[in-house]
Design a protein around this motif. Sequence first.
Motif, mmCIF file in Angstrom:
data_model
loop_
_atom_site.group_PDB
_atom_site.id
_atom_site.type_symbol
_atom_site.label_atom_id
_atom_site.label_comp_id
_atom_site.label_asym_id
_atom_site.label_seq_id
_atom_site.Cartn_x
_atom_site.Cartn_y
_atom_site.Cartn_z
ATOM 1 N N PRO A 5 15.165 -11.138 -47.088
ATOM 2 C CA PRO A 5 15.109 -12.558 -46.733
ATOM 3 C C PRO A 5 16.482 -13.044 -46.251
ATOM 4 O O PRO A 5 17.502 -12.469 -46.609
ATOM 5 N N PRO A 6 16.498 -14.089 -45.425
ATOM 6 C CA PRO A 6 17.775 -14.580 -44.889
ATOM 7 C C PRO A 6 18.546 -15.432 -45.905
ATOM 8 O O PRO A 6 19.345 -16.272 -45.538
ATOM 9 N N ILE A 7 18.265 -15.214 -47.166
ATOM 10 C CA ILE A 7 18.945 -15.967 -48.222
ATOM 11 C C ILE A 7 19.781 -14.994 -49.046
ATOM 12 O O ILE A 7 19.288 -13.959 -49.475
ATOM 13 N N THR A 8 21.050 -15.320 -49.233
ATOM 14 C CA THR A 8 21.906 -14.528 -50.111
ATOM 15 C C THR A 8 22.199 -15.368 -51.341
ATOM 16 O O THR A 8 21.886 -16.562 -51.384
ATOM 17 N N ASN A 9 22.795 -14.739 -52.347
ATOM 18 C CA ASN A 9 23.080 -15.494 -53.565
ATOM 19 C C ASN A 9 24.338 -14.999 -54.248
ATOM 20 O O ASN A 9 24.853 -13.931 -53.933
ATOM 21 N N SER A 10 24.799 -15.812 -55.188
ATOM 22 C CA SER A 10 26.015 -15.516 -55.948
ATOM 23 C C SER A 10 25.694 -15.304 -57.422
ATOM 24 O O SER A 10 26.557 -15.508 -58.278
ATOM 25 N N ILE A 11 24.474 -14.894 -57.722
ATOM 26 C CA ILE A 11 24.054 -14.792 -59.122
ATOM 27 C C ILE A 11 24.896 -13.791 -59.900
ATOM 28 O O ILE A 11 25.327 -14.068 -61.016
ATOM 29 N N ARG A 12 25.142 -12.647 -59.312
ATOM 30 C CA ARG A 12 25.934 -11.626 -60.030
ATOM 31 C C ARG A 12 27.307 -12.172 -60.417
ATOM 32 O O ARG A 12 27.761 -12.017 -61.541
ATOM 33 N N ALA A 39 15.543 -8.504 -58.802
ATOM 34 C CA ALA A 39 15.086 -8.530 -57.413
ATOM 35 C C ALA A 39 15.696 -9.703 -56.649
ATOM 36 O O ALA A 39 16.101 -9.557 -55.486
ATOM 37 N N ILE A 40 15.785 -10.863 -57.286
ATOM 38 C CA ILE A 40 16.409 -12.029 -56.648
ATOM 39 C C ILE A 40 17.883 -11.739 -56.391
ATOM 40 O O ILE A 40 18.397 -11.958 -55.293
ATOM 41 N N GLU A 41 18.560 -11.230 -57.411
ATOM 42 C CA GLU A 41 19.993 -10.952 -57.310
ATOM 43 C C GLU A 41 20.296 -9.940 -56.208
ATOM 44 O O GLU A 41 21.321 -10.035 -55.530
ATOM 45 N N GLN A 42 19.409 -8.985 -56.002
ATOM 46 C CA GLN A 42 19.611 -7.942 -54.994
ATOM 47 C C GLN A 42 19.052 -8.336 -53.626
ATOM 48 O O GLN A 42 18.958 -7.508 -52.724
ATOM 49 N N ASN A 43 18.679 -9.608 -53.482
ATOM 50 C CA ASN A 43 18.148 -10.134 -52.213
ATOM 51 C C ASN A 43 16.876 -9.424 -51.762
ATOM 52 O O ASN A 43 16.597 -9.338 -50.568
ATOM 53 N N LYS A 44 16.085 -8.947 -52.700
ATOM 54 C CA LYS A 44 14.817 -8.311 -52.373
ATOM 55 C C LYS A 44 13.657 -9.296 -52.515
ATOM 56 O O LYS A 44 12.546 -8.997 -52.122
ATOM 57 N N TYR A 45 13.957 -10.460 -53.090
ATOM 58 C CA TYR A 45 12.914 -11.446 -53.374
ATOM 59 C C TYR A 45 13.544 -12.825 -53.345
ATOM 60 O O TYR A 45 14.622 -13.028 -53.909
ATOM 61 N N SER A 46 12.895 -13.768 -52.694
ATOM 62 C CA SER A 46 13.374 -15.152 -52.675
ATOM 63 C C SER A 46 12.646 -15.925 -53.772
ATOM 64 O O SER A 46 11.414 -15.910 -53.820
ATOM 65 N N PRO A 47 13.389 -16.608 -54.628
ATOM 66 C CA PRO A 47 12.754 -17.335 -55.717
ATOM 67 C C PRO A 47 12.040 -18.595 -55.226
ATOM 68 O O PRO A 47 12.336 -19.094 -54.139
ATOM 69 N N GLY A 62 25.524 -26.628 -58.322
ATOM 70 C CA GLY A 62 24.522 -27.047 -57.351
ATOM 71 C C GLY A 62 23.793 -25.834 -56.792
ATOM 72 O O GLY A 62 24.318 -24.714 -56.808
ATOM 73 N N ILE A 63 22.608 -26.064 -56.301
ATOM 74 C CA ILE A 63 21.801 -24.966 -55.767
ATOM 75 C C ILE A 63 22.498 -24.260 -54.604
ATOM 76 O O ILE A 63 22.373 -23.050 -54.436
ATOM 77 N N GLY A 64 23.290 -25.012 -53.830
ATOM 78 C CA GLY A 64 24.041 -24.423 -52.719
ATOM 79 C C GLY A 64 25.168 -23.515 -53.173
ATOM 80 O O GLY A 64 25.683 -22.723 -52.391
ATOM 81 N N ASP A 65 25.568 -23.626 -54.434
ATOM 82 C CA ASP A 65 26.591 -22.731 -54.984
ATOM 83 C C ASP A 65 25.982 -21.402 -55.437
ATOM 84 O O ASP A 65 26.704 -20.438 -55.673
ATOM 85 N N VAL A 66 24.663 -21.388 -55.583
ATOM 86 C CA VAL A 66 23.966 -20.174 -56.005
ATOM 87 C C VAL A 66 23.363 -19.453 -54.812
ATOM 88 O O VAL A 66 23.481 -18.240 -54.680
ATOM 89 N N PHE A 67 22.723 -20.207 -53.908
ATOM 90 C CA PHE A 67 22.002 -19.617 -52.779
ATOM 91 C C PHE A 67 22.592 -20.089 -51.468
ATOM 92 O O PHE A 67 22.937 -21.253 -51.312
ATOM 93 N N GLN A 68 22.700 -19.155 -50.512
ATOM 94 C CA GLN A 68 23.227 -19.465 -49.194
ATOM 95 C C GLN A 68 22.225 -18.957 -48.156
ATOM 96 O O GLN A 68 21.662 -17.877 -48.297
ATOM 97 N N TRP A 69 22.034 -19.742 -47.112
ATOM 98 C CA TRP A 69 21.144 -19.382 -46.007
ATOM 99 C C TRP A 69 21.946 -18.590 -44.998
ATOM 100 O O TRP A 69 23.001 -19.027 -44.523
ATOM 101 N N LYS A 70 21.482 -17.386 -44.664
ATOM 102 C CA LYS A 70 22.139 -16.516 -43.688
ATOM 103 C C LYS A 70 21.496 -16.727 -42.330
ATOM 104 O O LYS A 70 20.328 -16.399 -42.135
ATOM 105 N N THR A 71 22.206 -17.309 -41.397
ATOM 106 C CA THR A 71 21.665 -17.554 -40.071
ATOM 107 C C THR A 71 21.605 -16.241 -39.295
ATOM 108 O O THR A 71 22.600 -15.510 -39.238
#
Length: 73
Positions: A5-12, A39-47, A62-71
């Motif tokens: 998915p085009p969403i990355t995250n900073s969960i780790r 799966a979410i943390e590894q960008n294999k699944y969008s929550p 904020g949610i934007g500090d956890v998830f980022q949209w990859k254009t």
Amino acid sequence: MPAPPPITNSIRRLRFDHDEMTQQQLADRIGMTRQTVAAIEQNKYSPSLEAAFRIAEVFGVGIGDVFQWKTPG
């Protein structure tokens, strides 16, 4: 294999910054399984939006500090 998915995250990083919280501890706090968190943390699944807000709430950010949209491109 489908494209990630085009969403990355900073969960780790956030887990590490919060006393090295385990995936299981995060899963317990948001009502999901450890496998789903992995799966979410590894960008294999969008929550779901609700799950994304729950994750952000656990870390007090904020949610934007956890998830980022990859254009694409």
